[in-house]
Design an enzyme around this catalytic site. Sequence first.
Site, mmCIF file in Angstrom:
data_model
loop_
_atom_site.group_PDB
_atom_site.id
_atom_site.type_symbol
_atom_site.label_atom_id
_atom_site.label_comp_id
_atom_site.label_asym_id
_atom_site.label_seq_id
_atom_site.Cartn_x
_atom_site.Cartn_y
_atom_site.Cartn_z
ATOM 1 N N LYS A 1 0.870 -0.801 -0.052
ATOM 2 C CA LYS A 1 0.424 0.210 -0.008
ATOM 3 C C LYS A 1 0.812 1.296 -0.340
ATOM 4 O O LYS A 1 0.284 2.319 -0.681
ATOM 5 C CB LYS A 1 -0.897 -0.095 1.145
ATOM 6 C CG LYS A 1 -1.897 -0.762 1.398
ATOM 7 C CD LYS A 1 -3.203 -0.944 1.885
ATOM 8 C CE LYS A 1 -4.085 -2.077 2.227
ATOM 9 N NZ LYS A 1 -4.564 -2.674 1.234
ATOM 10 N N HIS B 1 -14.817 -5.738 6.917
ATOM 11 C CA HIS B 1 -13.860 -4.223 6.172
ATOM 12 C C HIS B 1 -13.871 -5.461 4.810
ATOM 13 O O HIS B 1 -12.842 -5.364 3.395
ATOM 14 C CB HIS B 1 -12.567 -4.229 6.335
ATOM 15 C CG HIS B 1 -12.390 -3.584 7.788
ATOM 16 N ND1 HIS B 1 -12.885 -2.277 7.556
ATOM 17 C CD2 HIS B 1 -11.753 -3.541 8.962
ATOM 18 C CE1 HIS B 1 -12.945 -1.593 8.375
ATOM 19 N NE2 HIS B 1 -11.783 -2.078 9.609
ATOM 20 N N GLU C 1 -3.419 6.882 8.626
ATOM 21 C CA GLU C 1 -3.778 8.196 7.518
ATOM 22 C C GLU C 1 -5.285 8.316 8.287
ATOM 23 O O GLU C 1 -5.606 7.169 8.873
ATOM 24 C CB GLU C 1 -4.570 7.088 5.956
ATOM 25 C CG GLU C 1 -5.108 6.019 6.292
ATOM 26 C CD GLU C 1 -5.246 4.991 4.538
ATOM 27 O OE1 GLU C 1 -4.738 5.604 3.549
ATOM 28 O OE2 GLU C 1 -6.047 5.096 4.345
ATOM 29 N N ARG D 1 -5.970 -7.971 -10.160
ATOM 30 C CA ARG D 1 -6.374 -8.934 -10.577
ATOM 31 C C ARG D 1 -8.032 -8.714 -11.122
ATOM 32 O O ARG D 1 -8.896 -8.009 -10.885
ATOM 33 C CB ARG D 1 -6.167 -9.932 -9.009
ATOM 34 C CG ARG D 1 -6.789 -10.134 -7.468
ATOM 35 C CD ARG D 1 -7.334 -10.177 -6.591
ATOM 36 N NE ARG D 1 -7.421 -9.757 -5.523
ATOM 37 C CZ ARG D 1 -8.393 -9.053 -4.966
ATOM 38 N NH1 ARG D 1 -8.956 -9.409 -5.951
ATOM 39 N NH2 ARG D 1 -8.751 -8.693 -4.104
HETATM 40 P P1 ADP Z 1 -12.465 -8.370 -3.656
HETATM 41 O O1 ADP Z 1 -12.204 -6.892 -3.517
HETATM 42 O O2 ADP Z 1 -11.893 -9.002 -4.841
HETATM 43 O O3 ADP Z 1 -12.984 -8.698 -2.404
HETATM 44 P P2 ADP Z 1 -11.049 -9.110 -1.455
HETATM 45 O O4 ADP Z 1 -9.897 -8.266 -0.853
HETATM 46 O O5 ADP Z 1 -12.009 -9.730 -0.627
HETATM 47 O O6 ADP Z 1 -11.227 -8.704 -2.705
HETATM 48 O O7 ADP Z 1 -9.754 -10.689 -1.572
HETATM 49 C C1 ADP Z 1 -10.171 -11.942 -2.217
HETATM 50 C C2 ADP Z 1 -9.843 -13.046 -1.993
HETATM 51 O O8 ADP Z 1 -8.319 -12.717 -1.790
HETATM 52 C C3 ADP Z 1 -10.038 -13.864 -0.896
HETATM 53 O O9 ADP Z 1 -10.794 -15.105 -1.682
HETATM 54 C C4 ADP Z 1 -9.236 -13.179 -0.008
HETATM 55 O O10 ADP Z 1 -9.488 -14.245 0.877
HETATM 56 C C5 ADP Z 1 -8.305 -12.748 -0.536
HETATM 57 N N1 ADP Z 1 -7.232 -12.426 -0.510
HETATM 58 C C6 ADP Z 1 -7.362 -10.956 -0.701
HETATM 59 N N2 ADP Z 1 -6.187 -10.630 0.617
HETATM 60 C C7 ADP Z 1 -5.266 -11.874 1.287
HETATM 61 C C8 ADP Z 1 -4.023 -11.737 1.350
HETATM 62 N N3 ADP Z 1 -3.203 -10.038 1.578
HETATM 63 N N4 ADP Z 1 -3.638 -12.390 1.555
HETATM 64 C C9 ADP Z 1 -4.646 -13.622 1.747
HETATM 65 N N5 ADP Z 1 -5.926 -13.927 0.844
HETATM 66 C C10 ADP Z 1 -6.316 -12.841 0.592
HETATM 67 P P1 ADP Z 2 -7.392 -4.877 1.582
HETATM 68 O O1 ADP Z 2 -6.263 -4.688 1.253
HETATM 69 O O2 ADP Z 2 -8.099 -5.087 3.293
HETATM 70 O O3 ADP Z 2 -8.720 -4.095 1.057
HETATM 71 P P2 ADP Z 2 -7.997 -1.234 2.031
HETATM 72 O O4 ADP Z 2 -7.229 -0.599 2.354
HETATM 73 O O5 ADP Z 2 -8.953 -1.656 0.562
HETATM 74 O O6 ADP Z 2 -8.045 -2.822 2.965
HETATM 75 O O7 ADP Z 2 -9.407 -1.082 3.228
HETATM 76 C C1 ADP Z 2 -10.560 -2.060 3.310
HETATM 77 C C2 ADP Z 2 -11.792 -1.461 3.903
HETATM 78 O O8 ADP Z 2 -10.991 -0.608 5.076
HETATM 79 C C3 ADP Z 2 -12.256 -0.495 2.459
HETATM 80 O O9 ADP Z 2 -13.170 -0.732 1.576
HETATM 81 C C4 ADP Z 2 -12.732 0.266 3.546
HETATM 82 O O10 ADP Z 2 -14.128 0.293 4.235
HETATM 83 C C5 ADP Z 2 -11.885 0.745 5.004
HETATM 84 N N1 ADP Z 2 -10.815 1.402 4.793
HETATM 85 C C6 ADP Z 2 -9.808 1.875 4.713
HETATM 86 N N2 ADP Z 2 -9.395 2.672 4.318
HETATM 87 C C7 ADP Z 2 -10.047 3.773 5.026
HETATM 88 C C8 ADP Z 2 -9.622 4.888 5.757
HETATM 89 N N3 ADP Z 2 -8.762 5.490 5.640
HETATM 90 N N4 ADP Z 2 -11.191 5.381 6.798
HETATM 91 C C9 ADP Z 2 -12.474 4.417 6.213
HETATM 92 N N5 ADP Z 2 -12.469 3.132 6.588
HETATM 93 C C10 ADP Z 2 -11.149 2.604 5.446
#
Ligand code: ADP
Ligand code: ADP
Length: 496
Positions: free
Chosen positions: A118, A237, A202, A294
Amino acid sequence: MKKIHRLLVANRGEIALRIMRTAKEIGIETIAVYSEADRNSPHVRFAHESYCLGAAASSQSYLRGDKIIALCLEKKIDAIHPGYGFLSENAAFRREVEKAGIIFIGPSAEAMDAMGDKISAKQAVKKFHVPLVPGLDEAITDIAEAKKIAVEIGFPVLIKASAGGGGKGMRIVENEAEFESQMERAASEAINAFGNGAVFVEKYVTSPRHIEIQVLADQHGNAAYLFERECSIQRRHQKVVEEAPSAILTPEIRQKMGEAAVNVCKACNYSNAGTVEFIFDANMNFYFLEMNTRLQVEHPVTELITGIDIVKEQIRIAEGYPLSFKQEDLTINGHAIEVRVCAEDPANNFLPDIGKLLMYRIPKGAGVRVDDGFEEDMEIPIHYDPMIAKLIVHAPTRQEAIAKMLRAIDEYDIVGIQTTLSFCKFVLKHEAFVSGNFDTGFVANHFSPELLTETLTEAEEKVAALIARNLLLGEPQSQNSNAKVHISNWKRNRVL
Ligand code: ADP
Ligand code: ADP
Ligand code: MG
């Protein structure tokens, strides 16, 4: 151009089937891999050929990149599609695949490296004028310094693991007093969960929406955005209900976000399908969150409103073809909604539920798509993600799509395990969702488990009794108490 003839799908469940379906349609031979736990899964039978990778644990099967590459070489397989999860965002695997002369259907290892973390993602996109959430774009270890920055940003803040994913590795800090302890916890969690202790701070955007842009980019420098997906209905989340388009975007903001997403592609020389996630605040400002390099779980809603088969585009891009369309060719047709059917108990804090699909009947009819990976009588294995299916609908308007989804949820019969369907029905009937006035706090603000348990009608009592009797007849060894559990499963999914 390098034509793909034989494609291995390094995944399981619904996404393996979804990818193989498109591959078959365009004349590509499909090869499935599976773990011992998935031996009888539909994706194994659907493929032209299938090979067992090893024991149930992902580390011994779906994550065995070495075995997968060796298999491709031995069986003369041209290409690998990784799906989502597992090896899909693993840059080291991606490099090995390329070294072996096999086509990887996804972006380059460099793009994965840049976006997989990130912090490096923020640094890369900043130069391309993509708006970032106020806060740091570098790792911080000095707690006093971090606290100073948190005060400047203003509480609440979010401490995030740079390597985090899947909704894990985030800590909300409400005030200065708890900052130090939360920071220490966040760093040690990040090391334990991701093997990388880097964290940053953040602004925690209050009442935000999560809106993301689907992009497709070819290997010739062309990139296009396929509009947005609204993914604000989340638990832990993680998304449960997704729709396209968002109920609140104006054409102007949509275009701005789309162009920002295309800039993110430029920032990392992106090719293939990707998703740029934004957080959207109450004043309609949007900020870059991260890019998922992906195919995304929720890609079908975009396919339905644009008429583009994203997997087909992915394959063509990997073969070296330019995008089959231009930005100006794309329009939004109607409205699509997806709900994730996960083996989880919404009445019990969405804890994973395991068991056997005693009854499994999917909804049908115009505008209804079910992407699933299981069949009646199958066990849901505990080793993997608990998602068993995605139910997707498409209709001319949002209101009609909601009505269609409610009809389809009622038609979906799942007995034997708890699923998120009852929760999704609750969401789709809720005034906040219907009006479009909701944010990522939906579950916290509107949901409590009691809202799922209502009494059965007379007719439903009869069906429940029949189910119980069949269960008892069909399973002579089963206990009365077992039958009760199954009835309550049935009830939860059917009645609200
Ligand atoms: P999407 O935005 O497509 O819903 P998710 O964050 O829910 O993405 O992840 C999609 C799939 O990838 C899920 O099956 C989740 O368990 C897996 N996944 C995502 N990030 C990771 C990670 N850092 N380590 C292991 N599995 C992950
Ligand atoms: P991941 O890799 O686990 O998907 P993200 O950065 O995409 O991580 O964040 C996942 C979720 O967490 C977002 O969809 C949102 O709901 C919440 N989130 C992430 N960053 C923030 C933020 N700065 N403020 C509020 N909610 C957040
Ligand atoms: Mg994310």
